[in-house]
Write an enzyme that holds these catalytic residues in place. Structure first.
Site, mmCIF file in Angstrom:
data_model
loop_
_atom_site.group_PDB
_atom_site.id
_atom_site.type_symbol
_atom_site.label_atom_id
_atom_site.label_comp_id
_atom_site.label_asym_id
_atom_site.label_seq_id
_atom_site.Cartn_x
_atom_site.Cartn_y
_atom_site.Cartn_z
ATOM 1 N N ASP A 105 0.839 -1.202 0.000
ATOM 2 C CA ASP A 105 0.000 0.000 0.000
ATOM 3 C C ASP A 105 0.875 1.253 0.000
ATOM 4 O OD1 ASP A 105 -2.278 1.692 0.289
ATOM 5 O OD2 ASP A 105 -3.288 0.138 1.438
ATOM 6 N N HIS A 138 2.086 3.252 -3.235
ATOM 7 C CA HIS A 138 1.363 4.402 -3.794
ATOM 8 C C HIS A 138 1.988 5.721 -3.333
ATOM 9 C CE1 HIS A 138 -1.919 2.028 -5.439
ATOM 10 N NE2 HIS A 138 -2.141 1.456 -4.259
#
Length: 337
Positions: free
Chosen positions: A16, A19
Site C-alpha cells: 500500500d 502508492h
C-alpha cells in the site's frame, strides 16, 4: 492463536505504501524494511506493486523495480515473517501468482470490489493449490449495504478463502459502520475476519479497535502511516495501543518504533499526514490511491484536485478506473472555461 497472539498483523507498507512513493521502491529499501519487520516479529509482510501483482503500468504507475525482485528480496530476510502478495483479478494473473509462490510468498490476498467476489474463485483455488494461505479482500466496503457484504463474504468463504476482509479503501467508514459490518460477518461466516483501514478521516485507529472489539483477528497496518492517501492504521501505534489494552500482538514495540523512525521516515517523500487531498478522499469516498493521480491531473488542467475527487465520488468510480481521472479533469476544466 499462533504464538499466543490475539490478533495477527499484516504490515502493508511495502505494498500500500508503494502508492505514497509513486511505486519507486528499491531492492535495498525493501531489504531494510522487511528485515526490520521480521526482527520485530510481524507475522505477515505484504509486498507487491500498490495495485497488486502486475500492477506496474502506465495506467496504475510504473514501478522502479520489478516486483518479483522485491518479493524475492523480502523472502530472503524473512525467517519469522511470512511474505504476502496482493492480486486483483484482471490485473494480476495466475502466472504472476505462481511466480510469487515459487519465490516464497506464503499468503495470497485476492482483492475485488465489494460487489464482485465472483471474479475471484479461480485465483483463490489456485493459491490454495500452491499451498498459500488465502484472503478474500473486499475493497471499497462502504459502497455496498451490509447484506450485500455478507453475501459476497460467503462467496469468498465458499471459494476457499481462509480469511475475509472488510477493506475501507477510501477511509470513508465511521466506527459504527465498521462495527455493523464486522458484527454481521462474525455472525455469518466461519472463517477469520480482517480489517484494513485508511486514515483519510483520522479514523483508522478508532475503526481498527472497533473491528477488533467485534471479533476481527487479522489486522492491517502501515508503519509510519506509509500507505495510500493519509496512510493506514499506523502499525507501531497500533502495537502500543494494543499493549495498553491487553491485546497480544506478539510484535516488538521498540523495534517497530525504531524501524519507523530510522528506516521508514527517510523513505517518505513528504510526511504522511491528512492533507486536503487525503481528507477529500475520505469525505467523498474515493479510492485512496487516486490522490496522486488527481493531483497530477489537476496540475495538467489548471484546476482544483478536490473538484476532481468530489466528482469521482459522485460517479462512484472504483479502483481499476484510473483512466477516468483524466477524463473527469478535462471535463471540469472545459466546463470552467
Amino acid at each position: 492463536m499462533e504464538n499466543n497472539r490475539d490478533i495477527l498483523i499484516t504490515e502493508v507498507a511495502l505494498r500500500d505504501g508503494s502508492h505514497a512513493v509513486a511505486h519507486q521502491y528499491t531492492v535495498e529499501q525493501v531489504l531494510k524494511v522487511a528485515k526490520a519487520l521480521n526482527d520485530a516479529n510481524v507475522p505477515f509482510i505484504e509486498v507487491s506493486h500498490g495495485d497488486g501483482l502486475a500492477g506496474s503500468s502506465l495506467q496504475y504507475g510504473l514501478s522502479k523495480t520489478n516486483e518479483m525482485e522485491l518479493i524475492e528480496a523480502a523472502v530472503s530476510v524473512a525467517d519469522n515473517s511470512k511474505i504476502a502478495v496482493l492480486l486483483l483479478p484482471g490485473i494480476g494473473t495466475l502466472h504472476e501468482l505462481k511466480k510469487a509462490a515459487n519465490l516464497g510468498a506464503k499468503m495470497a490476498r485476492i482483492a475485488t470490489h465489494v460487489t464482485e467476489a465472483d471474479v475471484a474463485p479461480q485465483h483463490i483455488a489456485y493459491a490454495k493449490e500452491l499451498g498459500m494461505e488465502t484472503v478474500g479482500f473486499l475493497m471499497m466496503n462502504h459502497m455496498a449495504p451490509v447484506d450485500k457484504l455478507v453475501e459476497q463474504a460467503k462467496l469468498m468463504e465458499n471459494y476457499g478463502a481462509d480469511t475475509v476482509y472488510v477493506v475501507d479503501s477510501a477511509g470513508y467508514l465511521l466506527p459504527e459502520q465498521v462495527r455493523e459490518r464486522i458484527r454481521a460477518l462474525k455472525q455469518s461466516v466461519g472463517i477469520n475476519i480482517g480489517f484494513h483501514g485508511h486514515n483519510n478521516l483520522s479514523l483508522a485507529m478508532a475503526n481498527t479497535l472497533v473491528a477488533i472489539e467485534e471479533g476481527a483477528t487479522r489486522i492491517d497496518g502501515s508503519v509510519r502511516c506509509l500507505g495510500a492517501g493519509a496512510g493506514n492504521t499506523q502499525t507501531e501505534v497500533l502495537v502500543a495501543v494494543c499493549e495498553r489494552m491487553g491485546i497480544k500482538t506478539g510484535v516488538d514495540l521498540y523495534k517497530m518504533m525504531d524501524l519507523a523512525e530510522d528506516i521508514v521516515a527517510p523513505i517518505l517523500q513528504v510526511p504522511q499526514e491528512i492533507t486536503r487531498d487525503s481528507l477529500t478522499l475520505g469525505y467523498a469516498g474515493v479510492y485512496s490511491s487516486f490522490a496522486l493521480h488527481a493531483k497530477r491531473a489537476a496540475t495538467k488542467f489548471g484546476i482544483d484536485s478536490r473538484d476532481i475527487l468530489i466528482e469521482l465520488g459522485k460517479r462512484k468510480v472504483v479502483g481499476g478506473q484510473e483512466d477516468m481521472i483524466v477524463d473527469v479533469a478535462a471535463e471540469i476544466a472545459k466546463n470552467k472555461n
